[in-house]
Design an enzyme around this catalytic site. Structure first.
Site, mmCIF file in Angstrom:
data_model
loop_
_atom_site.group_PDB
_atom_site.id
_atom_site.type_symbol
_atom_site.label_atom_id
_atom_site.label_comp_id
_atom_site.label_asym_id
_atom_site.label_seq_id
_atom_site.Cartn_x
_atom_site.Cartn_y
_atom_site.Cartn_z
ATOM 1 N N GLY A 36 37.267 30.463 4.456
ATOM 2 C CA GLY A 36 36.869 29.145 4.962
ATOM 3 C C GLY A 36 35.414 29.185 5.397
ATOM 4 O O GLY A 36 35.034 28.550 6.382
ATOM 5 N N ARG A 39 32.470 25.655 5.400
ATOM 6 C CA ARG A 39 32.471 24.436 6.236
ATOM 7 C C ARG A 39 32.694 24.818 7.679
ATOM 8 O O ARG A 39 33.278 25.868 7.972
ATOM 9 C CB ARG A 39 33.635 23.523 5.836
ATOM 10 C CG ARG A 39 33.313 22.550 4.767
ATOM 11 C CD ARG A 39 34.272 21.377 4.752
ATOM 12 N NE ARG A 39 35.651 21.685 4.428
ATOM 13 C CZ ARG A 39 36.688 21.208 5.105
ATOM 14 N NH1 ARG A 39 36.480 20.425 6.169
ATOM 15 N NH2 ARG A 39 37.918 21.497 4.755
ATOM 16 N N GLY A 78 18.177 34.626 -0.815
ATOM 17 C CA GLY A 78 17.965 35.528 -1.949
ATOM 18 C C GLY A 78 19.215 35.970 -2.679
ATOM 19 O O GLY A 78 19.347 37.136 -3.051
ATOM 20 N N VAL A 88 44.113 31.087 0.403
ATOM 21 C CA VAL A 88 44.482 32.325 1.115
ATOM 22 C C VAL A 88 45.989 32.478 1.270
ATOM 23 O O VAL A 88 46.490 33.580 1.516
ATOM 24 C CB VAL A 88 43.804 32.442 2.512
ATOM 25 C CG1 VAL A 88 42.309 32.606 2.399
ATOM 26 C CG2 VAL A 88 44.182 31.276 3.413
ATOM 27 N N ASN A 112 39.010 33.264 8.966
ATOM 28 C CA ASN A 112 38.656 32.007 9.635
ATOM 29 C C ASN A 112 39.370 30.794 9.025
ATOM 30 O O ASN A 112 39.568 29.799 9.722
ATOM 31 C CB ASN A 112 37.133 31.813 9.559
ATOM 32 C CG ASN A 112 36.712 30.407 9.881
ATOM 33 O OD1 ASN A 112 36.645 30.019 11.048
ATOM 34 N ND2 ASN A 112 36.473 29.598 8.847
ATOM 35 N N SER A 164 43.044 30.560 18.360
ATOM 36 C CA SER A 164 42.818 29.345 19.147
ATOM 37 C C SER A 164 43.507 29.487 20.503
ATOM 38 O O SER A 164 44.533 30.180 20.609
ATOM 39 C CB SER A 164 43.409 28.140 18.403
ATOM 40 O OG SER A 164 43.614 27.057 19.287
ATOM 41 N N TYR A 177 50.796 24.792 14.395
ATOM 42 C CA TYR A 177 49.452 25.368 14.562
ATOM 43 C C TYR A 177 49.464 26.434 15.662
ATOM 44 O O TYR A 177 48.946 27.546 15.477
ATOM 45 C CB TYR A 177 48.480 24.238 14.903
ATOM 46 C CG TYR A 177 47.027 24.655 15.030
ATOM 47 C CD1 TYR A 177 46.240 24.872 13.900
ATOM 48 C CD2 TYR A 177 46.442 24.829 16.285
ATOM 49 C CE1 TYR A 177 44.912 25.255 14.028
ATOM 50 C CE2 TYR A 177 45.121 25.199 16.419
ATOM 51 C CZ TYR A 177 44.353 25.403 15.282
ATOM 52 O OH TYR A 177 43.039 25.784 15.404
ATOM 53 N N ALA A 179 51.982 28.166 16.820
ATOM 54 C CA ALA A 179 52.757 29.343 16.392
ATOM 55 C C ALA A 179 51.940 30.193 15.419
ATOM 56 O O ALA A 179 51.945 31.426 15.490
ATOM 57 C CB ALA A 179 54.064 28.894 15.746
ATOM 58 N N LYS A 181 48.737 30.462 15.283
ATOM 59 C CA LYS A 181 47.625 31.106 15.997
ATOM 60 C C LYS A 181 48.143 32.233 16.898
ATOM 61 O O LYS A 181 47.497 33.268 17.031
ATOM 62 C CB LYS A 181 46.843 30.063 16.801
ATOM 63 C CG LYS A 181 46.113 29.044 15.914
ATOM 64 C CD LYS A 181 45.011 29.732 15.148
ATOM 65 C CE LYS A 181 44.432 28.933 14.014
ATOM 66 N NZ LYS A 181 43.390 29.664 13.265
HETATM 67 N N1 NAP Z 1 37.317 23.246 15.423
HETATM 68 C C1 NAP Z 1 37.956 23.654 16.487
HETATM 69 O O1 NAP Z 1 37.919 22.993 17.556
HETATM 70 C C2 NAP Z 1 38.719 24.949 16.470
HETATM 71 C C3 NAP Z 1 39.218 25.431 17.696
HETATM 72 C C4 NAP Z 1 39.921 26.634 17.707
HETATM 73 C C5 NAP Z 1 40.120 27.313 16.536
HETATM 74 N N2 NAP Z 1 39.653 26.824 15.354
HETATM 75 C C6 NAP Z 1 39.907 27.602 14.143
HETATM 76 O O2 NAP Z 1 38.690 27.890 13.506
HETATM 77 C C7 NAP Z 1 38.900 28.017 12.101
HETATM 78 C C8 NAP Z 1 37.906 27.130 11.370
HETATM 79 O O3 NAP Z 1 38.118 25.795 11.791
HETATM 80 P P1 NAP Z 1 37.075 24.626 11.476
HETATM 81 O O4 NAP Z 1 37.160 23.714 12.633
HETATM 82 O O5 NAP Z 1 35.785 25.161 11.049
HETATM 83 O O6 NAP Z 1 37.838 23.933 10.242
HETATM 84 P P2 NAP Z 1 37.266 23.070 9.002
HETATM 85 O O7 NAP Z 1 35.934 22.512 9.319
HETATM 86 O O8 NAP Z 1 38.371 22.143 8.661
HETATM 87 O O9 NAP Z 1 37.097 24.162 7.826
HETATM 88 C C9 NAP Z 1 38.211 24.850 7.361
HETATM 89 C C10 NAP Z 1 37.810 25.811 6.279
HETATM 90 O O10 NAP Z 1 38.986 26.552 5.902
HETATM 91 C C11 NAP Z 1 39.167 26.457 4.491
HETATM 92 N N3 NAP Z 1 40.592 26.483 4.171
HETATM 93 C C12 NAP Z 1 41.569 25.688 4.679
HETATM 94 N N4 NAP Z 1 42.745 26.001 4.114
HETATM 95 C C13 NAP Z 1 42.507 27.020 3.249
HETATM 96 C C14 NAP Z 1 43.313 27.770 2.355
HETATM 97 N N5 NAP Z 1 44.630 27.562 2.240
HETATM 98 N N6 NAP Z 1 42.730 28.726 1.586
HETATM 99 C C15 NAP Z 1 41.408 28.965 1.685
HETATM 100 N N7 NAP Z 1 40.585 28.291 2.514
HETATM 101 C C16 NAP Z 1 41.134 27.323 3.281
HETATM 102 C C17 NAP Z 1 38.516 25.158 4.099
HETATM 103 O O11 NAP Z 1 38.210 25.178 2.704
HETATM 104 P P3 NAP Z 1 37.771 23.805 1.933
HETATM 105 O O12 NAP Z 1 36.390 23.499 2.456
HETATM 106 O O13 NAP Z 1 37.786 24.146 0.504
HETATM 107 O O14 NAP Z 1 38.761 22.766 2.331
HETATM 108 C C18 NAP Z 1 37.297 25.154 5.013
HETATM 109 O O15 NAP Z 1 36.288 25.954 4.444
HETATM 110 C C19 NAP Z 1 40.365 27.631 11.860
HETATM 111 O O16 NAP Z 1 41.150 28.796 11.747
HETATM 112 C C20 NAP Z 1 40.738 26.879 13.114
HETATM 113 O O17 NAP Z 1 42.111 26.957 13.387
HETATM 114 C C21 NAP Z 1 38.950 25.670 15.298
#
Ligand code: NAP
Length: 267
Positions: A36, A39, A78, A88, A112, A164, A177, A179, A181
């Site tokens: 991931g 993004r 580069g 995944v 991630n 998380s 979610y 569970a 995490k």
């Molecule tokens: N944002 C928050 O507040 C927060 C808080 C605590 C923890 N987290 C954790 O941080 C991590 C990143 O979150 P984020 O907020 O950056 O999320 P995000 O902006 O939605 O980005 C998610 C990324 O994961 C990829 N992805 C999702 N499902 C996938 C799969 N089955 N196989 C491969 N790649 C996959 C997506 O790929 P595509 O771009 O191709 O869709 C994207 O690159 C997650 O594990 C989330 O639970 C986030």
């Protein structure tokens, strides 16, 4: 944090809030995999590793536009960025990905990739339960399994899971979610015991609320409620999470193992 040597760096010092990208580490010569990684938080981790000199495999599931946009932004590095598209949750796809890395020496894996499919337990669809567990938890397992085999050859590695606070607090409407995490934490702790003697460490970073696409659909009142619970009074920046991940990936983090580092503004 002021790492030196191979993971040389200087802390942000008196840098203002949100200036985590000023942190400097050196991962020159290292190869990292960030799932991931194109993004949100993952993109910030990939960008920070690239900036610190690493070669980065940033994986994604299907958002080509975001992956291309990230590659454009990283063009200055580069050709050290490689994009890899696969799910995944698909064990066979994960195995093929690692087979393609046979000639590389990967020393860093950041688990991630993650998603949400919210719903209260009484009405949560089984498919939404399964998809979240398959991606967030089983995806981390598949990736870690092959990463460990790969890292054992060099008898060195750093594996970081992005979990998380939901793992320990639980959030209403996010049983799947939470569970997944919590499962990541258990997986990480067992892995940390299994591979420590081979100089491979496993740890978690637990971000609080970070403004990414993942939380873009939160209702305004829910956002306000979340914000009110953060002592720092703001959401985190992806770069602030990346800083913590890089710290755990540094060679100097050699005695940090089986830990959960919460980066949540004091949640
Ligand atoms: N944002 C928050 O507040 C927060 C808080 C605590 C923890 N987290 C954790 O941080 C991590 C990143 O979150 P984020 O907020 O950056 O999320 P995000 O902006 O939605 O980005 C998610 C990324 O994961 C990829 N992805 C999702 N499902 C996938 C799969 N089955 N196989 C491969 N790649 C996959 C997506 O790929 P595509 O771009 O191709 O869709 C994207 O690159 C997650 O594990 C989330 O639970 C986030």
């Amino acid at each position: 944090m002021n790492a030196t040597g191979n993971a040389a760096g200087s802390a942000a010092g008196s840098a203002p809030e949100g200036a985590a990208s000023n942190a400097r580490f050196s991962f020159a010569g290292a190869t990292a995999v960030v799932t991931g990684g194109t993004r949100g938080i993952g993109a910030a981790i990939s960008a920070a590793l690239l900036e610190a000199g690493a070669r980065v495999h940033a994986t994604y599931q299907g958002n080509e536009a975001a992956a291309r946009a990230f590659a454009d932004r990283a063009a200055a590095h580069g050709g050290r960025l490689v994009l890899d598209r696969f799910d995944v949750a698909d064990a066979a796809a994960v195995e093929r990905f690692w087979e393609g890395l046979e000639t590389e020496r990967v020393s860093i894996l950041v688990n991630n990739a993650g998603l949400r499919r919210d719903g209260i337990v009484g009405t949560l669809k089984a498919a939404d339960w399964d998809r979240v567990i398959a991606t967030n938890l089983s995806g981390s397992f598949h990736m870690s399994k092959f990463a460990v085999r790969h890292m054992l050859r060099a008898r060195y590695g750093r594996i970081v899971f992005v979990t998380s606070p939901a793992a320990s607090h639980g959030f209403a409407g996010q049983a799947n979610y939470s569970a997944s995490k919590a499962g990541q934490v258990g997986l990480m702790r067992s892995l940390a015991r299994e591979v420590a003697k081979k100089k491979i460490t496993a740890n978690c970073v637990s971000p609080g609320f970070v403004d990414t696409d993942l939380v873009a659909d939160l209702a305004e009142d829910v956002r306000r409620e979340h914000l009110a619970s953060v002592p720092l009074g703001r959401f985190g920046e992806p770069a602030e999470i990346a800083y913590a991940v890089l710290a755990l990936c540094a060679r100097e983090a050699s005695y940090v193992n089986g830990a959960v580092l919460e980066v949540s503004g004091g949640l």
